[in-house]
Design a protein around this motif. Structure first.
Motif, PDB file in Angstrom:
ATOM      1  N   ALA A 335      18.807  49.058   2.319  1.00  0.00           N
ATOM      2  CA  ALA A 335      20.163  47.910   1.978  1.00  0.00           C
ATOM      3  C   ALA A 335      21.003  47.872   2.785  1.00  0.00           C
ATOM      4  O   ALA A 335      21.189  46.712   3.464  1.00  0.00           O
ATOM      5  CB  ALA A 335      20.055  47.569   0.374  1.00  0.00           C
ATOM      6  N   ASP A 336      21.486  48.698   3.160  1.00  0.00           N
ATOM      7  CA  ASP A 336      22.849  49.211   3.984  1.00  0.00           C
ATOM      8  C   ASP A 336      22.241  48.519   5.028  1.00  0.00           C
ATOM      9  O   ASP A 336      23.479  48.237   6.101  1.00  0.00           O
ATOM     10  CB  ASP A 336      23.236  50.368   3.778  1.00  0.00           C
ATOM     11  N   ASN A 339      22.280  44.514   5.345  1.00  0.00           N
ATOM     12  CA  ASN A 339      23.524  43.751   5.372  1.00  0.00           C
ATOM     13  C   ASN A 339      24.499  43.924   7.012  1.00  0.00           C
ATOM     14  O   ASN A 339      24.942  43.258   7.515  1.00  0.00           O
ATOM     15  CB  ASN A 339      24.645  45.413   4.368  1.00  0.00           C
ATOM     16  N   ARG A 340      24.187  45.257   7.382  1.00  0.00           N
ATOM     17  CA  ARG A 340      24.752  45.612   8.625  1.00  0.00           C
ATOM     18  C   ARG A 340      23.804  44.670   9.602  1.00  0.00           C
ATOM     19  O   ARG A 340      24.437  44.153  10.728  1.00  0.00           O
ATOM     20  CB  ARG A 340      24.479  46.956   9.368  1.00  0.00           C
ATOM     21  N   ILE A 342      21.689  41.894   9.294  1.00  0.00           N
ATOM     22  CA  ILE A 342      20.783  40.812   9.404  1.00  0.00           C
ATOM     23  C   ILE A 342      22.129  39.902   8.337  1.00  0.00           C
ATOM     24  O   ILE A 342      22.321  38.480   8.897  1.00  0.00           O
ATOM     25  CB  ILE A 342      19.827  40.741   8.251  1.00  0.00           C
ATOM     26  N   GLY A 343      23.141  40.724   7.425  1.00  0.00           N
ATOM     27  CA  GLY A 343      24.336  40.048   7.116  1.00  0.00           C
ATOM     28  C   GLY A 343      23.992  39.891   6.162  1.00  0.00           C
ATOM     29  O   GLY A 343      23.027  39.826   5.442  1.00  0.00           O
TER      30      GLY A 343
END
Lengths: 343, 354, 295
Positions: A335-336, A339-340, A342-343
């Motif tokens: 998940a992290d 976020n980093r 793909i956004g």
């Protein structure tokens, strides 16, 4: 100044009521967690009355998301508000890893004998009773060449920039990532390959849940997206120009995992509830209402629905599944990373 | 020389006319009070002059310049508000400096003028105080100083003493009047307190319901009121209704329930009138032929006597049923129930059109 | 009434003992609903992470050190603060004239305007934000209007951007700046501004030197309220922000609810609270300087 004695007396008085509160808890109703919207409506109007009629057990529903149920069970410590858990298998796996579940007592779930292969977890740790397959949906008026395979998302240039994907908070995104790893890499846990390939699809629209994917499709922000049949058939009922196909590599699927909560106090009722859910008639009913694929071989799909619901009966084997119990160790990391990267 | 002229000013709030044909000429250095009950239009008139209210009809001249539509900041006025309206976040010096700074007065000049004005209002030494650190009277004087330090052509005062203690109010009346004389500034003073207007003004403008009832020096307003409203609003008065029966030289003969009363009055009076007599102009005598002869003498009976320290107020009901009020010495033998003869001269009676 | 209170009244007031137990209900509520949750979050933030339990057995500073060393997190912190700042400044600029007008007007339309001002609060936040979702989408009202006006020829991305979040938050929080300002401006004696004009200052000069300094308490209260609310807002950035407009509040919820990372999520929340607190502390110091002369 209030005397210390007064204060202690007040505390004692307050704590004296606690054992009584404990006794009250024993009479709490059997609580069934379920989702909002059409789900809550069906549970309230059909499922719960049916369950009560069949078993004589009164029940009330608690509406939320699978993640909310997780938080409540965790916060409940050794006294869960629920004895049965419903949620996607990847979410259930988290609680299972943390020791909140106990194996099913299969003798109390005779209807489980009809389950399709793959829907009962190893060691009876849980079973999936509601299946919503995920295929590739597209706008018939915006797409010239309908997709045939998951790989078309990468290969067909007309999809570029018009793809919608679930965001990582949704199980759908994790299913899609693992499918990507399986298709292009060394396997469904090959996250390096999976992320590299998903990045190739950028820019794409992200949606938190199927309703948002549907809305993006309707607005035309998105021309193609992995979505569940449930959502797309409902759109078609409203006359929307959308179609959904079974990719050649197989379908993904939202599977509601049912588990017995070890810290719950109504486990017999929980088993009875799971058994009732697997009842062929109930499974057929849900197929009619939610366009889900019956999990029980004995359940009949109406002739009207059959052509619209390709994943049923023998075709249930087209569902591609992944193992989640070990995935929980990397879930937060994935998940992290999403976020980093793909956004 | 006229410094300020209002020419047929009319003003409406929606359908309500709040000022009706206000005409007023104010001479250089004059102290004019606008006097009247609340809602009479006096503050509205002042705000029209200051530019805080627009005028619907009519013209306001400052000297010979039409300033009807000028912005407040261009009118060269000093104004003192009922609430003082000092800038709470500025010291006394900063309050005074404000008007000078916007006029781009040099710092040295500012300091000199502020010091001079503060001395004038006896506030030297309070320069660094904030308004909240001053008493009401001191705040009042700062407000005055702030309005004066810009050396405006006209000073407007809007009920500046209304929020002061009674004793302080008396001092401030004379202080303001004295200051105004020394500075020689044209001043318009709004008040609802007739005694304030009386002691301070060169002229009083009595207003009622948006019109000017009477405009004149205090003595004229008091002794020769133009209307019952003015007579009633300024000081105490006794009135007897009647009808003009004739005129001898400058004295009218008025037929009343008390019999004929001789009274002065404006020229051309006829028909229904009220004869007004100020309490202090009434003589009272116990009966029995001891009465001092006067042009008008009425028999009556004391109905009440209220001790006031410096005298007593007597309530008298005359034979004709009119209630009179008058003042007597505290040692007067007249008590409630006593028969009395009241007398007043024709020169002290004033007939007003009813 | 002026002057000192009479001795009789003073001594009776002094003899009356403070009724300490009257503050107990508030104290209990405060402890139960504010202190206890905070304490539990702080404790949680020092727990070790685990995938085999809700949290590990030991305590660690790791979550904090990871967060502080992570430029990705700082990027979101900066975006959150920037969004809060923009929302605060814009709501102040938009709200001040409205509050000023409401405070001074005697029009009977004032009550209509007042209702207009608080109208954003009358509809549920999710519903309002959903309306913005529709308006800001590529084929939505906003883009169509811009297209119709000839300002753009292809839709500009508003949804799922920080701009979309900012627009949504401005709408939602405008009342929160107007209401404190309105109270403050109403308390300012209107004659003070008139005095400024009578002394020769223009409208603008009077506003800048008299009304504005006097309304600093309202500006301070309103801006802190909006800033804090914007920074901690969840629904609006979650619905309108997508990943581009993601704020710390959304990230914290993602940690806690999506990834079930309670200790790390708690640390993230405390970290953001500390940053917000320091920003407000600085702001309070700055505004206190501007207000030191006020009564």
């Amino acid at each position: 100044m209030p005397s210390r004695r007064q204060f202690l007396a007040a505390m004692a008085a307050a704590s004296a009521t606690l054992p009584f509160a404990g006794r009250l808890r024993a009479q709490t109703p059997f609580v069934i967690p379920t989702y909002g919207g059409t789900w809550a409506k069906f549970w309230e109007e059909t499922l719960v009355p049916g369950f009560t009629a069949a078993t004589g057990t009164a029940a009330q529903i608690d509406v939320g998301l699978g993640k909310d149920f997780v938080s409540k069970i965790r916060a409940g410590g050794d006294a869960s508000p629920y004895s049965v858990f419903m949620g996607n298998e990847n979410i259930a796996a988290t609680l299972r890893a943390e020791g909140f579940f106990e194996p099913l007592d299969m003798s109390k779930i005779p209807n489980a004998a009809g389950l399709y292969d793959g829907l009962l977890n190893a060691n009876n740790s849980g079973l999936r009773a509601i299946v919503s397959p995920i295929g590739l949906a597209y706008r018939t008026d915006m797409v010239q060449t309908p997709p045939k395979a998951w790989t078309d998302l990468w290969d067909n240039p007309e999809f570029a920039g018009r793809i919608g994907l679930y965001q990582i908070g949704n199980t759908g995104a994790q299913l899609f990532l693992r499918m990507t790893g399986k298709l292009f890499g060394s396997g469904d846990t090959d996250m390096d390959t999976a992320f590299a390939k998903v990045k190739e699809l950028l820019p794409f629209t992200q949606a938190s849940w199927s309703g948002e994917v549907a809305a993006s499709l309707m607005r035309g922000d998105v021309a193609i997206a992995p979505v569940d049949w449930t959502e797309i058939l409902m759109l078609q009922d409203k006359g929307a120009p959308v179609e959904i196909v079974v990719p050649t590599e197989g379908v993904l699927s939202y599977e509601q995992s049912f588990n017995i909560v070890a810290t719950g106090d109504r486990k017999d009722e929980a088993h009875a509830y799971i058994n009732y859910l697997l009842d062929p008639q109930v499974q057929s009913n849900m197929a009619d209402v939610f366009y889900t694929s019956p999990a029980n071989r004995e359940a009949v799909v109406s002739d009207a629905l059959k052509p619209r619901l390709p994943i049923q009966g023998d075709a249930m084997s087209k569902i591609v599944r992944f193992e989640w119990d070990s995935y929980v160790d990397i879930a937060a990391e994935v998940a992290d990373r999403w976020n980093r990267e793909i956004g | 020389m006229t410094t300020l002229r209002l020419d047929r000013i009319n003003k409406f709030y929606g359908a309500v006319q709040v000022l009706r044909n206000i005409d007023l000429d104010i001479a250089q250095g004059e102290f004019v009070s606008l006097l009247g009950p609340s809602g009479c239009g006096k503050t509205t008139t002042l705000r029209c002059i200051a530019g805080f209210e627009t005028v619907d009809q009519g013209t306001i001249f400052f000297g010979s310049r039409d300033m009807t539509r000028a912005m407040p900041e261009h009118r060269d006025l000093g104004m003192v508000f009922q609430s003082y309206a000092l800038f709470p976040h500025m010291t006394v010096t900063e309050n005074l400096s404000f008007g000078l700074e916007v006029r781009k007065i040099a710092a040295a000049d500012r300091a000199r003028r502020i010091a001079a004005v503060l001395e004038m209002v006896r506030l030297t030494g309070f320069e660094k105080r904030f308004p909240r650190e001053l008493s009401g009277g001191q705040q009042q004087r700062v407000a005055l100083a702030r309005a004066l330090v810009i050396e405006p052509s006209v000073l407007l005062l809007d009920e500046p003493l209304a929020n002061l203690d009674a004793s302080l109010r008396d001092d401030m009346r004379f202080f303001i009047r004295d200051l105004q004389r020394r500075v020689g500034i044209t001043t318009i003073y709004v008040t609802h307190d007739q005694s304030e207007a009386m002691v301070m003004s060169d002229r009083i403008v009595v207003m009622n319901r948006g019109v000017i009832e009477q405009c004149g020096p205090p003595r004229e307003i008091y002794e020769r009121p133009a209307s019952q409203m003015v007579a009633g609003f300024i000081g105490q008065s006794n009135t007897v209704p009647g009808r003009v029966a004739g005129r001898e030289n400058d004295t009218y003969l008025v037929e009343t329930a008390e019999g004929p009363i001789r009274s002065l009055g404006p020229d051309g009076l006829s028909g229904e009138v009220r004869v007004m007599i100020r309490p202090e102009n009434i003589t009272t005598d116990p009966g029995g032929g001891t009465a001092v002869p006067a042009a008008n003498m009425l028999a009556g009976r004391v109905v009440k006597s209220v001790y006031q320290g410096d005298g007593c107020i007597l309530g008298i009901e005359s034979a004709g049923g009119t209630a009179f009020t008058t003042n007597v010495r505290a040692d007067s033998p007249l008590g409630a129930g006593a028969a009395v003869i009241i007398g007043f001269d024709a020169r002290q009676a004033w007939a007003i059109p009813a | 009434m002026t002057g000192a209170p009479s001795p009789a009244i003073a001594s009776r007031g002094g003899a009356q003992r403070p009724v300490w137990w009257l503050i107990l209900p508030a104290l209990v509520l405060l402890v139960c609903f504010l202190v206890l949750p905070y304490v539990s979050i702080v404790v949680m933030s020092f727990r070790e992470a685990s995938t085999r339990a809700v949290y590990g057995d030991g305590f660690t500073l790791e979550h904090y050190t990871t967060v502080i060393a992570d430029p990705f997190i700082w990027g979101i912190v900066w975006r959150t603060l920037r969004t809060g700042l923009i929302v605060t400044v814009v709501t102040l600029l938009l709200g001040y004239p409205v509050a000023y007008h409401l405070a001074r007007t005697r029009s009977r339309w004032a009550s209509v305007l007042y209702i207009f001002v608080i109208s954003p609060l009358l509809v549920g936040l999710v519903v309002r934000t959903f309306a913005w979702l529709i308006i800001l989408s590529n084929g939505g009202v906003a883009n169509n209007a811009l297209k119709w006006a000839g300002l753009i020829d292809r839709p500009i991305q508003l949804l799922n951007t920080p701009l979309g979040v900012t627009i949504g938050l401005i709408h939602v929080f405008l009342p929160f700046v107007i209401l404190p300002l309105l109270g403050n401006l109403q308390a300012i004696n209107p004659e003070v501004a008139m005095a400024g004009r009578s002394l020769g200052a223009s409208r603008l000069q009077t506003f800048l030197r008299v009304t504005l300094p006097l309304s600093m308490p309202g500006i301070q209260a309103g801006s802190i309220l909006v800033f804090v609310l914007s920074i901690s807002a969840y629904v609006t950035p979650a619905m309108l922000g997508g990943s581009q407009g993601r704020t710390m509040a959304v990230l914290v919820v993602q940690y806690l609810v999506d990834s079930f990372r309670w200790p790390a999520g708690a640390a993230l929340a405390i970290f953001m609270a500390a940053i917000t607190l320091s920003v407000i502390a600085v702001y309070l110091r700055l505004t206190a300087r501007a207000m030191r002369r006020l009564p």
